[in-house]
Structures are given as C-alpha cells and as structure tokens.
Design a protein around this motif. Structure first.
Motif, PDB file in Angstrom:
ATOM      1  N   LEU A 160      -4.704   3.214   3.940  1.00  0.00           N
ATOM      2  CA  LEU A 160      -4.831   2.304   5.066  1.00  0.00           C
ATOM      3  C   LEU A 160      -6.147   1.550   4.967  1.00  0.00           C
ATOM      4  CD1 LEU A 160      -3.637   4.731   7.892  1.00  0.00           C
ATOM      5  CD2 LEU A 160      -2.286   2.968   6.749  1.00  0.00           C
ATOM      6  N   SER A 161      -6.217   0.429   5.635  1.00  0.00           N
ATOM      7  CA  SER A 161      -7.443  -0.368   5.659  1.00  0.00           C
ATOM      8  C   SER A 161      -7.883  -0.566   7.102  1.00  0.00           C
ATOM      9  CB  SER A 161      -7.212  -1.727   4.986  1.00  0.00           C
ATOM     10  OG  SER A 161      -6.890  -1.561   3.616  1.00  0.00           O
ATOM     11  N   GLY A 162      -9.196  -0.617   7.303  1.00  0.00           N
ATOM     12  CA  GLY A 162      -9.734  -0.805   8.649  1.00  0.00           C
ATOM     13  C   GLY A 162     -10.811  -1.874   8.655  1.00  0.00           C
ATOM     14  N   GLY A 182      -4.571  -0.537   9.560  1.00  0.00           N
ATOM     15  CA  GLY A 182      -3.163  -0.669   9.188  1.00  0.00           C
ATOM     16  C   GLY A 182      -3.024  -1.071   7.736  1.00  0.00           C
ATOM     17  N   PHE A 183      -1.946  -1.789   7.428  1.00  0.00           N
ATOM     18  CA  PHE A 183      -1.704  -2.306   6.087  1.00  0.00           C
ATOM     19  C   PHE A 183      -2.039  -3.793   6.056  1.00  0.00           C
ATOM     20  CE2 PHE A 183       1.622   1.145   6.107  1.00  0.00           C
ATOM     21  CZ  PHE A 183       1.002   1.937   5.154  1.00  0.00           C
ATOM     22  N   PHE A 184      -2.397  -4.279   4.872  1.00  0.00           N
ATOM     23  CA  PHE A 184      -2.562  -5.722   4.714  1.00  0.00           C
ATOM     24  C   PHE A 184      -1.206  -6.400   4.830  1.00  0.00           C
ATOM     25  CE2 PHE A 184      -6.479  -4.415   2.471  1.00  0.00           C
ATOM     26  CZ  PHE A 184      -7.382  -5.238   3.142  1.00  0.00           C
ATOM     27  N   GLY A 185      -1.203  -7.601   5.385  1.00  0.00           N
ATOM     28  CA  GLY A 185       0.007  -8.398   5.410  1.00  0.00           C
ATOM     29  C   GLY A 185       0.399  -8.808   4.007  1.00  0.00           C
ATOM     30  N   LYS A 186       1.645  -9.221   3.822  1.00  0.00           N
ATOM     31  CA  LYS A 186       2.140  -9.612   2.503  1.00  0.00           C
ATOM     32  C   LYS A 186       1.342 -10.799   1.986  1.00  0.00           C
ATOM     33  CE  LYS A 186       6.382 -10.888   0.044  1.00  0.00           C
ATOM     34  NZ  LYS A 186       6.298  -9.803  -0.950  1.00  0.00           N
ATOM     35  N   GLN A 201      -2.833  -5.751   9.332  1.00  0.00           N
ATOM     36  CA  GLN A 201      -1.845  -5.771  10.402  1.00  0.00           C
ATOM     37  C   GLN A 201      -1.696  -4.386  11.018  1.00  0.00           C
ATOM     38  OE1 GLN A 201      -0.449  -8.454  11.499  1.00  0.00           O
ATOM     39  NE2 GLN A 201      -0.901  -9.914   9.861  1.00  0.00           N
ATOM     40  N   THR A 202      -1.644  -4.340  12.333  1.00  0.00           N
ATOM     41  CA  THR A 202      -1.371  -3.065  12.993  1.00  0.00           C
ATOM     42  C   THR A 202       0.056  -2.616  12.659  1.00  0.00           C
ATOM     43  OG1 THR A 202      -0.639  -4.235  14.984  1.00  0.00           O
ATOM     44  CG2 THR A 202      -2.945  -3.556  14.893  1.00  0.00           C
ATOM     45  N   ILE A 203       0.274  -1.324  12.642  1.00  0.00           N
ATOM     46  CA  ILE A 203       1.562  -0.795  12.187  1.00  0.00           C
ATOM     47  C   ILE A 203       2.205   0.125  13.215  1.00  0.00           C
ATOM     48  CG2 ILE A 203       1.169  -1.042   9.720  1.00  0.00           C
ATOM     49  CD1 ILE A 203       0.163   1.832   9.676  1.00  0.00           C
ATOM     50  N   GLU A 213       2.122  12.709  11.802  1.00  0.00           N
ATOM     51  CA  GLU A 213       0.758  13.231  11.691  1.00  0.00           C
ATOM     52  C   GLU A 213      -0.221  12.132  11.291  1.00  0.00           C
ATOM     53  OE1 GLU A 213       3.678  16.412  11.421  1.00  0.00           O
ATOM     54  OE2 GLU A 213       3.438  14.577  10.242  1.00  0.00           O
ATOM     55  N   ILE A 214       0.196  11.258  10.374  1.00  0.00           N
ATOM     56  CA  ILE A 214      -0.679  10.152   9.975  1.00  0.00           C
ATOM     57  C   ILE A 214      -0.784   9.131  11.100  1.00  0.00           C
ATOM     58  CG2 ILE A 214      -0.938   8.200   8.395  1.00  0.00           C
ATOM     59  CD1 ILE A 214       0.094   9.919   6.165  1.00  0.00           C
ATOM     60  N   MET A 215       0.342   8.810  11.746  1.00  0.00           N
ATOM     61  CA  MET A 215       0.294   7.855  12.850  1.00  0.00           C
ATOM     62  C   MET A 215      -0.639   8.346  13.960  1.00  0.00           C
ATOM     63  SD  MET A 215       2.024   5.245  11.968  1.00  0.00           S
ATOM     64  CE  MET A 215       1.995   4.417  13.564  1.00  0.00           C
ATOM     65  N   ALA A 216      -0.640   9.655  14.185  1.00  0.00           N
ATOM     66  CA  ALA A 216      -1.450  10.210  15.269  1.00  0.00           C
ATOM     67  C   ALA A 216      -2.941  10.086  15.009  1.00  0.00           C
ATOM     68  CB  ALA A 216      -1.083  11.677  15.493  1.00  0.00           C
ATOM     69  N   VAL A 217      -3.345   9.965  13.739  1.00  0.00           N
ATOM     70  CA  VAL A 217      -4.770   9.919  13.421  1.00  0.00           C
ATOM     71  C   VAL A 217      -5.303   8.479  13.387  1.00  0.00           C
ATOM     72  CG1 VAL A 217      -4.780   9.705  10.878  1.00  0.00           C
ATOM     73  CG2 VAL A 217      -6.470  11.168  12.012  1.00  0.00           C
ATOM     74  N   ILE A 218      -4.432   7.478  13.497  1.00  0.00           N
ATOM     75  CA  ILE A 218      -4.883   6.084  13.413  1.00  0.00           C
ATOM     76  C   ILE A 218      -5.890   5.728  14.510  1.00  0.00           C
ATOM     77  CG2 ILE A 218      -4.111   3.688  13.660  1.00  0.00           C
ATOM     78  CD1 ILE A 218      -1.772   4.346  11.864  1.00  0.00           C
ATOM     79  N   PRO A 219      -5.701   6.137  15.767  1.00  0.00           N
ATOM     80  CA  PRO A 219      -6.745   5.846  16.762  1.00  0.00           C
ATOM     81  C   PRO A 219      -8.107   6.403  16.380  1.00  0.00           C
ATOM     82  CG  PRO A 219      -4.721   6.490  17.859  1.00  0.00           C
ATOM     83  CD  PRO A 219      -4.516   6.750  16.397  1.00  0.00           C
TER      84      PRO A 219
END
Length: 404
Positions: free
Chosen positions: A113-115, A125-129, A135-137, A146-152
C-alpha cells in the motif's frame, strides 16, 4: 474511431487489429474512442460482450489494483486456463488444464500500500491506473479484513511520520499471530527517535514494525504455518498471496510427490511448499535468500514429529545444482521467479528423479522449462492453474512431471 476487440492481451487489456490496446474492453465488443499512439482513449462501449458485468467494487474505476472486475468470473477462469494451454502448445505440448483454483473475495493477506500526507490528513491505498495519485480502497473486494482494519492506523502513521514531499510505502502481511508492517520512504526520519514508532505499533496491535529491513519493534513474532512448522518470515519476505492459493499449491505438490521420501526443494523460500512434506520425507531446501533460509531453519529446530530438514544457500541461477548431485533424491520441487530457471531445469532434465513438481507464475517461461523436461524424457502428467490474484491477469501454475 470505431473498432472491434479481438482478444485479451496478457495484461487484461482488449486488443484490436494494429494492435490497438483498449483498457477494460472484452473480445467481441465494438468500442469507439480517440486513438492516441497504440491506445484508444475516451472509450465508449457500443456493443457490449455477453461476458461484461457490473463491477462489484465501488473503487474499480479509479483504483489501479484490479483490471478485470467488469468480467464474469467464469470467463476469467476459462481465459486464464486458455493462456496456459496456448503457452504450452507454442512449445509443442498439448495438454488441458485439469483444474483452476480461484481464491475467494477478501482473502489477500499481503499487500503493498502507499500513503501520502494531505492538507486534511492522509490517504492510504493503491495508486490509480497509470497514475501517481493514491486512491482510497474502501470498500475493497481483494484485501483481507485484517489488512482493511489496519488502514486507519496506517493513515495515522502517515500523518505523524510521513513527508509532504513523497509517499510512504507499506508492506503489510497478515500472519497467524497478527499484522506485520514494513515501511519505506522514511529517509526524512533517519535521525528520528524510534520510540514513537514503537508506541504507534503497540497502540495499534502491530506484531512487528520495520523500516526498510531494520526491525524497529516486535511485540510478537509474525508466524506462518507450513505443515507442522511455524516460520517467522523476515520483513517483506515473499509469501503466497492467499491462504487458499497456498493450500491449493501445497496439495498439488503433495499429490505430485506422493510416495517420495527424499525431496530437494529448489528456490524453497521459507519452505512454503516443501515443509508440509517433512512429515513423510527428508527435505533439503536450497535458496539464495539467507533470511528466508534462517527463518525456515529456526522453525524446523522448534518442531517435533518431522523428518530431517536441511538447508543450503545457493544461487541456482548462477550455480544450478548438477544432475549428478541429484542422485541422492527421488523427487524435486522447483518454484522459480518469473524468469523461470532454464539452466537448473536442464540439470533436472538430465537427472533420474522420479517426480518433479514445478510451480510457476509465468506461463511463457513455464512452457519453455516444461519443454526442456519433456525433451529430457519426462512426461507431463497434469497441469493445474491457481488464481490467487482475482480480478487481475496474473496466473500461477503447478504441474507434475514424471520419469519412468
């Protein structure tokens, strides 16, 4: 201009005569747009394919993480199997893919992921194409809960420690014992006190935090289980993308090498494919990455109820094991990177190993290496495809070769 799409390219783009590349177009579709170089821009679908569906992910149009959300899953499965069949046929090998194993939604346990800090906070999130915009995902159909939960928490890290001059990179792995995070892009914090980093990890339940390859803190060793062996991989270590994909590969390798009692594991990594066999066979693991071998050996030392497992560090590209040294084994696993392992496979082809399980993430180099084995007297018994990267063009292959 108006064109008809003939087929999908290897990256999942639609291809028309020329060739002209059309993002997210399907075979048989009639589309229009503006030709810019060899790409059609501002695309409008005039006659849609029967295989086109509404994307199930709200981030699909802006996120660059997936490219095939607009295609029916059955079509994708058939297409991926056909890619493998065509690659083998180009080498004169005629065989069907006997099964495809597709990982379920929200099962991806590792991600890069990139921040980036923003005026109002941070975006992770991930870079756009074809874009440098992150971009937020949320929501995401790929990543594990588990990964989604750690994004905040990663967003909070970016606000506190990131730089407005460049993005941070987060290598995130969900393990049996928690989330492992390795950060890149922290050069501006090179002289910083490490205490706040450790506090962030502790308050957010991060098992291990590292910056580049330096471990900052470890509250609990991140662990993956291969057979009976628990392995703590080093930061950013290669792991299979999903538990389901990993299991499919392990089971296929086990079927291919059923009855073998002396196995050599080439490009073994941390023992993902070989260690499940250690309950019934002695195992020798060869790998160039010392960190992976040390993690494997440490796990073996702390495991009971398995056969002898040994390791040796070796660059199998520059120094492939000779066929004369394979006489002590009766089976092999080989799982090379995308470039394949032509020189090592030539040595396998000259060996008298009874069975070989080959795993590959590149149909073209897999077919080349398969042809070498077949020319050396091996028969290709079966081929299976493993789709760990849903909604992407990526394909993995596992096959059984046998010599009478």
């Amino acid at each position: 201009m108006e064109i008809t799409i003939e087929r999908l390219g290897h990256l999942g783009d639609g291809l028309a005569a020329g060739p002209i590349f059309v993002d997210r177009a399907l075979p048989g579709e009639v589309v229009s747009g503006d030709l810019v170089g060899d790409r059609l821009e501002n695309v409008r679908v005039i006659e849609p394919s029967e295989h086109r569906i509404a994307a199930s992910c709200g981030a699909f149009k802006r996120c660059g993480g997936c490219s095939l959300h607009h295609v029916h899953p059955d079509f994708v499965a058939d297409w991926k199997q056909a890619v493998v069949v065509r690659a083998l046929a180009a080498q004169g090998i005629m065989i069907e893919v006997q099964a495809i194993h597709t990982s379920q939604e929200n099962s991806r346990r590792r991600a890069k992921l990139s921040g980036r800090r923003t005026k109002k906070g941070a975006t992770v999130g991930f870079f756009g194409k074809a874009s440098d915009t992150i971009q937020t995902i949320e929501p995401c159909k790929v990543l594990s809960p588990e990964i989604m939960a750690v994004i905040p928490a990663l967003e909070a890290f970016t606000v506190q420690f990131g730089s407005r001059k460049g993005p941070l990179g987060f290598w995130v792995l969900s393990t049996d014992t928690g989330i492992d995070v390795s950060v890149e892009g922290m050069e501006h914090q090179a002289e910083a006190d490490l205490g706040p980093f450790a506090e962030w990890a502790g308050s957010n339940g991060i098992s291990r935090l590292s910056v580049d390859n330096e471990t900052i803190c470890q509250h609990q060793a991140p662990q993956l289980t291969f057979g009976k062996v628990k392995v703590a991989p080093p930061p950013r270590a290669f792991t299979q993308a999903t538990p389901q994909g990993e299991q499919a590969l392990q089971e296929a390798v086990g079927r291919a090498l059923a009855g073998a009692d002396k196995v050599v594991d080439l490009f073994s990594g941390a023992g993902t494919l070989g260690l499940p066999l250690a309950e019934v066979a002695t195992l020798h693991c060869m790998e160039n990455d010392l960190g992976l071998l040390e993690a494997l050996a440490h796990g073996v030392r702390h495991t009971q109820g398995i056969k002898k497992v040994t390791t040796s560090a070796r660059d199998l590209y520059r120094n492939p094991i000779d066929h004369t040294d394979l006489i002590k084994f009766n089976a092999a696993i080989i799982d090379p990177p995308r470039a394949g392992a032509e020189q090592q496979v030539r040595q396998l082809a000259q060996s008298n190993l009874r069975d070989i399980a080959m795993v590959s993430c590149n149909p073209v180099t897999f077919a080349r290496d398969a042809n070498i084995l077949c020319a050396g007297g091996y028969g290709l018994k079966w081929v299976e495809a493993v789709d760990q990267f849903r909604w992407s063009p990526h394909i993995e292959i596992v096959a059984h070769f046998s010599k009478a």
